[in-house]
Scaffold this active site. Sequence first.
Site, PDB file in Angstrom:
ATOM      1  CB  THR A 114       0.687  -4.273   6.238  1.00  0.00           C
ATOM      2  OG1 THR A 114      -0.581  -4.178   5.582  1.00  0.00           O
ATOM      3  CG2 THR A 114       1.312  -2.913   6.350  1.00  0.00           C
ATOM      4  CG  ASP A 115      -2.540  -7.598   3.336  1.00  0.00           C
ATOM      5  OD1 ASP A 115      -2.818  -6.877   4.315  1.00  0.00           O
ATOM      6  OD2 ASP A 115      -3.144  -7.542   2.255  1.00  0.00           O
ATOM      7  CG  ASP A 128      -1.826  -6.755  -2.451  1.00  0.00           C
ATOM      8  OD1 ASP A 128      -2.722  -5.913  -2.402  1.00  0.00           O
ATOM      9  OD2 ASP A 128      -1.635  -7.605  -1.550  1.00  0.00           O
ATOM     10  CB  SER A 129       2.613  -8.138   0.793  1.00  0.00           C
ATOM     11  OG  SER A 129       1.551  -8.134   1.698  1.00  0.00           O
ATOM     12  CB  THR A 143       1.309 -11.330  14.652  1.00  0.00           C
ATOM     13  OG1 THR A 143       2.066 -12.493  14.958  1.00  0.00           O
ATOM     14  CG2 THR A 143      -0.015 -11.753  14.061  1.00  0.00           C
ATOM     15  CB  THR A 167      -0.927   0.004   1.243  1.00  0.00           C
ATOM     16  OG1 THR A 167      -1.801  -1.106   1.127  1.00  0.00           O
ATOM     17  CG2 THR A 167      -1.749   1.265   1.346  1.00  0.00           C
ATOM     18  CB  THR A 215      -1.157 -21.465  21.220  1.00  0.00           C
ATOM     19  OG1 THR A 215      -2.456 -21.051  21.665  1.00  0.00           O
ATOM     20  CG2 THR A 215      -0.247 -20.258  21.202  1.00  0.00           C
ATOM     21  CD  GLN A 216      -7.128 -22.614  17.224  1.00  0.00           C
ATOM     22  OE1 GLN A 216      -7.998 -22.190  17.975  1.00  0.00           O
ATOM     23  NE2 GLN A 216      -7.332 -23.638  16.413  1.00  0.00           N
ATOM     24  CB  CYS A 217      -3.569 -17.894  22.468  1.00  0.00           C
ATOM     25  SG  CYS A 217      -4.778 -18.932  23.264  1.00  0.00           S
TER      26      CYS A 217
HETATM   27  N1  ASP Z   1      -2.708  -5.418   0.481  1.00  0.00           N
HETATM   28  C1  ASP Z   1      -1.586  -4.603   0.901  1.00  0.00           C
HETATM   29  C2  ASP Z   1      -0.337  -5.463   0.850  1.00  0.00           C
HETATM   30  O1  ASP Z   1      -0.111  -6.241   1.742  1.00  0.00           O
HETATM   31  C3  ASP Z   1      -1.832  -4.077   2.263  1.00  0.00           C
HETATM   32  C4  ASP Z   1      -0.784  -3.135   2.782  1.00  0.00           C
HETATM   33  O2  ASP Z   1       0.277  -2.938   2.252  1.00  0.00           O
HETATM   34  O3  ASP Z   1      -1.067  -2.531   3.848  1.00  0.00           O
HETATM   35  O4  ASP Z   1       0.411  -5.366  -0.085  1.00  0.00           O
END
Ligand code: ASP
Length: 344
Positions: free
Chosen positions: A89-90, A57-58, A166, A13, A277-279
Site C-alpha cells: 500500500t505504501d 515491500d512497495s 492517495t 503486506t 497544493t499541500q492540501c
Molecule cells: N510496507 C508495505 C508495502 O507497502 C505496506 C503494505 O503493503 O500495506 O509493501
Amino acid sequence: MKPRILIIYTGGTIGMIENQTTGALEPFNFDHLIDNVPKVKMLDYDIDNIQFEHPLDSSDMNPTHWCEIARHIERYYESFDGFVVLHGTDTMAYTASALSFMLENLHKPVIITGSQLPIGEVRTDGEENLITALQIAAARRDNGSPMVQEVAILFENYLWRGNRATKMSADNFNAFKSNNYPSLAKIGLDIHFNPDALMSHKAMRPLQVRCKMDSAVMFVDLHPGIRETTLRHLLSTPDIKGIVLKTFGAGNCPTASWFYEAIHDACERGLVILNVTQCVNGGVIPNRYVGANMLETAGVVSGYDITSEAAITKLMYLFGVGLKPEEVKQYLLHPLAGEITIES
Ligand code: ASP
C-alpha cells in the site's frame, strides 16, 4: 465464457508472513497467498498468476518494477479479460499513477489492491480485497465491454481511479481516498459502479505501452520560514529536469522578491516546475492570490487538482517520452488518463 483474470503479485503486506526470529513482516510467495484464500476457487473464473521473482515491500518499487508490471500486461493483454495487481500500500498510488500513463489506450481493467494486514492473519482485509478486485476485474457493462477500462485502486469499500488516489491512513482498512474525484464504485453488499465517474473509451485503439520513465524529478515542499539559500540549493540540484513544488492552500507561496527570483531563475534555466497544493482536498487556483499568480508569471505550471503521486509520475513519464521542457509544460495542462480537471 468464464472471465479470464491474470493476477500479478508484486509483494506488499498482503503476501507477507512474520519472520519467526525477528518478528518483522517479510514478503512470501504466491502459493502461500492463494492457500490462504480458498474462496478464490469458488469464483467461476479462469485465474492465472505471475509473480515478481523477488516480491517487494512497495517502498522498494521503482520505475523498473512499474515497467515489469506494464510489460506483463502488454504481453498477456489479449489472453485475459482483466488484470489484478497485488501490491504494497505504501507506494500503491505512485504505481497506479505511473501505470495509468504507461498503458496508453488501455480498455481493460487493471485493478490494484493489497491489504493492511497479511492475508494469513485471522482479521485480514486481504481476503476481501482480493476477492472484490477479482470480481471488479471480471465485471462487464450491458454491451459486454469491461466495466472498468482504466487503472484503478480497490481498497476495502471503494474503487478509486488510480491516478486520483492517495494513501490516507497507515492504520485504517479504508486506507485510500481520492479527494478530488468521486469513487468509481462503492463496495457494500453489492458492488455499485458509478458510470459517470468511470472512463469510457469511444475509439478502440491498440494498447501502447511506453515504459521509459525519467527519474530526474523531485519534490520541493515549502514551509513557512524556508530560507533563500535552501530554496536555491534545492532548485540547483544537479541533473534535475522537473520539480513538483508543494505549495500552500490554493497554490500559494511567499511573496518576497528573493522567492520570485529564485523560482524565475530556475524556470529560465529550463527547469519545469509544477505547482501542486499541500492540501489533500482541492487544488491550485491560478490568479486567486498574489503568490499563485506570481508563480505563473515566473514560469511555473499550475497543477490544478492533480495528486502529488500523479504529478511526479507524469513528469517522469513526459520526460521519459523524450519531450522538451516546453512540450512537457503543454502536456502538464492536459489530462492524459483522467488525472486532472481543468475548469475554464
Ligand atoms: N510496507 C508495505 C508495502 O507497502 C505496506 C503494505 O503493503 O500495506 O509493501
